[in-house]
Design an enzyme around this catalytic site. Structure first.
Site, short mmCIF file in Angstrom:
data_model
loop_
_atom_site.label_atom_id
_atom_site.label_comp_id
_atom_site.label_asym_id
_atom_site.label_seq_id
_atom_site.Cartn_x
_atom_site.Cartn_y
_atom_site.Cartn_z
CE LYS A 175 -3.92 -2.26 0.42
NZ LYS A 175 -5.07 -2.14 -0.48
CG HIS A 306 -10.72 -6.07 -4.97
ND1 HIS A 306 -11.87 -6.05 -4.19
CD2 HIS A 306 -9.73 -5.59 -4.18
CE1 HIS A 306 -11.58 -5.56 -3.00
NE2 HIS A 306 -10.30 -5.28 -2.96
#
Length: 373
Positions: A175, A306
């Protein structure tokens, strides 16, 4: 004509606790609180012939009770229907709740029911779901996300990456989107140096940059040889994503937050994604996912679904070009089975349907349930 009919639908609202609070860029920028649990909606569909199908969807943070309530309202529409008529039933369920829309929570409430019908159909055929749909491959490249969140110190991220690769996973995603761009670049530099140039590395900004910041960061990130930069902008900013896709060498990936085929169509029209990341539970199930996959293939896009690897492994295996599936271990306690991973790839199970049965933990974490007959 099939003599089988749907006789029951059981819906279960499940609250899965996470081992530790999870933070991405939305937490660091004050938009959200750390995530401590995942709400899931399970659907079990039974028929006259004694067959059973299992499906599930999810919501992170708010939305779980709403999905459960909407699904409970529309589930009676399935009773007495032929479970093989999946496209017809998806349309029937959508129109049953059309006054609240054809995306968002309304679509997500349909997803577990639709997925359960596909699971049931594959079980009837005695085939894994990927084989029923028509597989192009028996395994899919996989990358890990769960070890690279912003709340983890970079040393922990490196340790997690090593463990993932040693377990057979083929790529690592971390991230980004920290308020301090220097922190992002330092973390990416450390992970790239740790992995070397031959391991696939992805970054995910979780929609945190504005257009100016995104251009600056994509320019900096272009030098790391990334597999993609994910959600650099707001999920609905198709024009902005398209400009980044044109300007930089690193592929742009997006789509996970969209909740309908129509929203994805706008991304595709704008040229906003090199890698499309649809989420079957978010867009209404496998039926709309397959429609979208056809559209994506016609536009020569890569596909990397996803989350929910237990579902998306099958779907990624049916896509004509080689893509990726996202490894997340969060949902594993809910099932008795585990995905098999080897040499950077996740193998399609040889069990019929999705190949899943729910664990005792699923029952323990069930907060509400209803059976419709």
């Amino acid at each position: 004509m099939s003599s089988d009919r749907i006789t029951s639908v059981r819906l279960s609202s499940v609250l899965l606790p996470l081992p530790r609070p999870i933070s991405d860029a939305k937490v660091f920028t004050g938009r959200q609180r750390p995530m401590t649990e995942v709400a899931l909606l399970f659907a079990a569909i039974g028929t006259e012939q004694g067959l059973a199908g299992l499906g599930f969807g999810y919501s992170k943070r708010a939305g779980g009770p709403g999905q459960y309530a909407h699904a409970a309202e529309i589930a009676p529409e399935l009773i007495g229907e032929d479970p093989s008529d999946i496209a017809k039933l998806w349309t029937k369920l959508m129109w049953a709740g059309a006054s609240v829309g054809r995306g968002g929570l309304a679509a997500q409430a349909i997803a577990p029911l639709d997925i359960a019908l596909w699971d049931l159909k594959a079980k009837r055929a005695g085939l894994p779901l990927a084989k029923l749909i028509g597989a192009h491959r028996d395994s899919v490249r996989c990358y890990d996300t769960s070890g690279g969140f912003l709340h983890a110190p970079v040393e922990e991220v490196l340790t997690n990456a090593t463990a993932s690769l040693e377990s057979g996973i083929g790529g690592i995603k971390i991230k980004v989107g920290h308020p301090d761009a220097g922190v992002d670049l330092a973390r990416v530099t450390a992970v790239r140096e740790h992995l070397g140039d031959d391991v696939a590395l992805m970054v995910d900004a979780n929609q945190q940059w504005d257009r100016t910041s995104a251009r600056r960061m994509c320019r900096e990130l272009d030098r790391f040889g990334l597999t993609w930069i994910e959600e650099p902008l707001d999920a609905h900013d198709a024009e902005g994503h398209a400009a980044l896709a044109r300007a930089f060498d690193t592929p742009i990936a997006t789509g996970e937050m969209l909740t309908s085929v129509g929203e994805h169509r706008e991304l595709i029209r704008a040229g906003a994604a090199d890698v499309l990341q649809p989420d079957a539970p978010r867009i209404g199930g496998i039926t709309p996912f397959l429609r979208l996959a056809t559209l994506a293939d016609l536009h020569h896009l890569k596909l990397a679904p996803h989350y929910a690897m237990e579902i998306h492994l099958h779907l990624a295996a049916t896509y004509p070009s080689e893509g990726w599936v996202e490894h997340f271990d969060w949902l594993e306690p809910l099932f008795n089975e585990r995905m098999t991973i080897s040499d950077g790839r996740m193998l399609v199970p040889d069990r019929p349907g999705l190949g899943l049965t729910t664990s005792d933990k699923t029952e323990e974490w069930t907060t509400d349930s209803i059976e419709v007959r």
